[in-house]
Structure formats: structure tokens, C-alpha cells
Design a protein around this motif. Structure first.
Motif, mmCIF file in Angstrom:
data_model
loop_
_atom_site.group_PDB
_atom_site.id
_atom_site.type_symbol
_atom_site.label_atom_id
_atom_site.label_comp_id
_atom_site.label_asym_id
_atom_site.label_seq_id
_atom_site.Cartn_x
_atom_site.Cartn_y
_atom_site.Cartn_z
ATOM 1 N N ARG A 45 0.829 -1.205 0.000
ATOM 2 C CA ARG A 45 0.000 0.000 0.000
ATOM 3 C C ARG A 45 0.863 1.254 0.000
ATOM 4 N NH1 ARG A 45 -4.716 -0.164 4.151
ATOM 5 N NH2 ARG A 45 -5.363 1.581 2.870
ATOM 6 N N ALA A 46 1.960 1.231 0.736
ATOM 7 C CA ALA A 46 2.849 2.400 0.777
ATOM 8 C C ALA A 46 3.447 2.671 -0.606
ATOM 9 C CB ALA A 46 3.946 2.191 1.819
ATOM 10 N N HIS A 47 3.794 1.607 -1.349
ATOM 11 C CA HIS A 47 4.312 1.795 -2.713
ATOM 12 C C HIS A 47 3.236 2.393 -3.622
ATOM 13 C CE1 HIS A 47 8.344 0.186 -2.482
ATOM 14 N NE2 HIS A 47 7.905 -0.882 -1.840
ATOM 15 N N ARG A 48 2.001 1.906 -3.496
ATOM 16 C CA ARG A 48 0.916 2.463 -4.329
ATOM 17 C C ARG A 48 0.670 3.936 -4.005
ATOM 18 N NH1 ARG A 48 -3.941 -1.006 -3.412
ATOM 19 N NH2 ARG A 48 -2.723 -2.299 -2.045
ATOM 20 N N ILE A 49 0.697 4.263 -2.740
ATOM 21 C CA ILE A 49 0.502 5.658 -2.322
ATOM 22 C C ILE A 49 1.645 6.525 -2.836
ATOM 23 C CG2 ILE A 49 0.529 7.154 -0.281
ATOM 24 C CD1 ILE A 49 -1.116 4.828 1.094
ATOM 25 N N ALA A 50 2.865 6.012 -2.781
ATOM 26 C CA ALA A 50 4.025 6.773 -3.264
ATOM 27 C C ALA A 50 3.912 7.055 -4.758
ATOM 28 C CB ALA A 50 5.314 6.018 -2.945
ATOM 29 N N TRP A 51 3.504 6.053 -5.547
ATOM 30 C CA TRP A 51 3.333 6.281 -6.987
ATOM 31 C C TRP A 51 2.232 7.302 -7.244
ATOM 32 C CZ3 TRP A 51 6.627 5.877 -10.555
ATOM 33 C CH2 TRP A 51 7.588 4.865 -10.562
ATOM 34 N N ALA A 52 1.165 7.236 -6.470
ATOM 35 C CA ALA A 52 0.073 8.207 -6.635
ATOM 36 C C ALA A 52 0.571 9.621 -6.340
ATOM 37 C CB ALA A 52 -1.096 7.848 -5.731
ATOM 38 N N ALA A 53 1.428 9.765 -5.337
ATOM 39 C CA ALA A 53 1.984 11.076 -5.008
ATOM 40 C C ALA A 53 2.843 11.606 -6.154
ATOM 41 C CB ALA A 53 2.810 10.989 -3.722
ATOM 42 N N VAL A 54 3.640 10.747 -6.745
ATOM 43 C CA VAL A 54 4.466 11.163 -7.890
ATOM 44 C C VAL A 54 3.578 11.621 -9.045
ATOM 45 C CG1 VAL A 54 6.039 10.323 -9.694
ATOM 46 C CG2 VAL A 54 6.461 9.736 -7.293
ATOM 47 N N LYS A 55 2.514 10.888 -9.294
ATOM 48 C CA LYS A 55 1.637 11.196 -10.432
ATOM 49 C C LYS A 55 0.857 12.489 -10.259
ATOM 50 C CE LYS A 55 1.262 6.417 -11.877
ATOM 51 N NZ LYS A 55 0.380 5.241 -11.985
ATOM 52 N N ARG A 56 0.845 13.066 -9.051
ATOM 53 C CA ARG A 56 0.216 14.374 -8.860
ATOM 54 C C ARG A 56 1.115 15.503 -9.364
ATOM 55 N NH1 ARG A 56 -1.921 12.030 -4.032
ATOM 56 N NH2 ARG A 56 -0.163 12.777 -2.799
ATOM 57 N N SER A 57 2.416 15.229 -9.497
ATOM 58 C CA SER A 57 3.363 16.263 -9.924
ATOM 59 C C SER A 57 4.087 15.940 -11.220
ATOM 60 C CB SER A 57 4.419 16.487 -8.836
ATOM 61 O OG SER A 57 3.822 16.939 -7.654
ATOM 62 N N TYR A 58 4.050 14.679 -11.636
ATOM 63 C CA TYR A 58 4.774 14.233 -12.835
ATOM 64 C C TYR A 58 3.853 13.403 -13.716
ATOM 65 C CZ TYR A 58 9.231 15.777 -10.969
ATOM 66 O OH TYR A 58 10.259 16.551 -10.500
ATOM 67 N N VAL A 59 4.157 13.408 -14.999
ATOM 68 C CA VAL A 59 3.426 12.597 -15.966
ATOM 69 C C VAL A 59 4.457 11.898 -16.850
ATOM 70 C CG1 VAL A 59 3.180 14.463 -17.660
ATOM 71 C CG2 VAL A 59 1.544 12.587 -17.638
ATOM 72 N N LYS A 60 4.113 10.715 -17.294
ATOM 73 C CA LYS A 60 5.031 9.976 -18.156
ATOM 74 C C LYS A 60 4.846 10.438 -19.600
ATOM 75 C CE LYS A 60 7.026 5.500 -18.638
ATOM 76 N NZ LYS A 60 7.009 4.104 -18.274
ATOM 77 N N ASP A 61 5.941 10.858 -20.207
ATOM 78 C CA ASP A 61 5.946 11.312 -21.604
ATOM 79 C C ASP A 61 6.864 10.360 -22.357
ATOM 80 O OD1 ASP A 61 5.731 12.750 -23.953
ATOM 81 O OD2 ASP A 61 7.200 14.266 -23.338
ATOM 82 N N GLY A 62 6.287 9.361 -22.998
ATOM 83 C CA GLY A 62 7.080 8.324 -23.621
ATOM 84 C C GLY A 62 7.725 7.483 -22.552
ATOM 85 N N GLU A 63 9.036 7.489 -22.494
ATOM 86 C CA GLU A 63 9.771 6.726 -21.480
ATOM 87 C C GLU A 63 10.219 7.593 -20.305
ATOM 88 O OE1 GLU A 63 10.331 3.352 -21.361
ATOM 89 O OE2 GLU A 63 8.880 3.358 -22.995
ATOM 90 N N ARG A 64 9.984 8.904 -20.390
ATOM 91 C CA ARG A 64 10.472 9.833 -19.361
ATOM 92 C C ARG A 64 9.333 10.333 -18.489
ATOM 93 N NH1 ARG A 64 12.868 14.619 -22.208
ATOM 94 N NH2 ARG A 64 12.749 15.313 -20.066
ATOM 95 N N TRP A 65 9.648 10.595 -17.220
ATOM 96 C CA TRP A 65 8.715 11.262 -16.317
ATOM 97 C C TRP A 65 9.064 12.745 -16.326
ATOM 98 C CZ3 TRP A 65 4.583 9.223 -13.768
ATOM 99 C CH2 TRP A 65 4.456 7.831 -13.802
ATOM 100 N N VAL A 66 8.077 13.596 -16.613
ATOM 101 C CA VAL A 66 8.306 15.040 -16.691
ATOM 102 C C VAL A 66 7.336 15.761 -15.755
ATOM 103 C CG1 VAL A 66 9.206 14.964 -19.047
ATOM 104 C CG2 VAL A 66 6.760 15.243 -18.679
ATOM 105 N N PRO A 67 7.753 16.922 -15.240
ATOM 106 C CA PRO A 67 6.865 17.688 -14.361
ATOM 107 C C PRO A 67 5.615 18.138 -15.105
ATOM 108 C CG PRO A 67 9.089 18.600 -14.336
ATOM 109 C CD PRO A 67 9.047 17.551 -15.414
ATOM 110 N N LEU A 68 4.533 18.241 -14.377
ATOM 111 C CA LEU A 68 3.287 18.761 -14.977
ATOM 112 C C LEU A 68 3.407 20.239 -15.246
ATOM 113 C CD1 LEU A 68 0.606 16.927 -12.852
ATOM 114 C CD2 LEU A 68 1.185 16.525 -15.218
#
Length: 68
Positions: A45-68
Motif C-alpha cells: 500500500r505504501a508503494h501504491r501511495i508513493a506512486w500516486a503522489a508522484v503522479k500528482r506532480s509528474y506525468v510519463k511522456d514516452g519513457e520519461r517522467w516530466v513535471p506537470l
């Protein structure tokens, strides 16, 4: 288990996320892990919550994670 530094994060997280996103992931994971003591699926659950937190500030663009 909580992560003291970004270097302690799982290899897939370190390999794919930029440094700031790793900070977000680590802080969210550590907080979620700490607040779920005694729960059998605490780490998952902690890993799922951590990924959700990242996705609030970053989005995957192809193979890279970029800031929103």
C-alpha cells in the motif's frame, strides 16, 4: 521498510524517476509506511501511495517522467 535516501529506493524507481520525483516517492512511501503499522499489506500500500503522489506532480511522456 522506510528509505533513508533516494539511493535506497528500489532500482526501478531510481532508474525511471528524476531526482525530485524520487524525493516525492521516498517521502510519501515513508509517511504511508509509518502510518500503517500492523497492516499486513503495509509495504504494498505504501508503494501504491508513493506512486500516486508522484503522479500528482509528474506525468510519463514516452519513457520519461516530466513535471506537470
Amino acid at each position: 521498510m522506510p528509505y533513508a535516501t533516494n539511493a535506497d529506493l528500489p532500482p526501478p524507481v531510481r532508474a525511471h524517476l528524476p531526482a525530485h520525483a524520487q524525493d516525492i516517492y521516498r517521502e510519501a512511501f515513508n509517511h504511508a509506511f509509518g502510518t500503517r503499522a500492523g497492516e499486513p499489506d503495509r509495504e504494498e500500500r505504501a508503494h501504491r501511495i508513493a506512486w500516486a503522489a508522484v503522479k500528482r506532480s509528474y506525468v510519463k511522456d514516452g519513457e520519461r517522467w516530466v513535471p506537470l
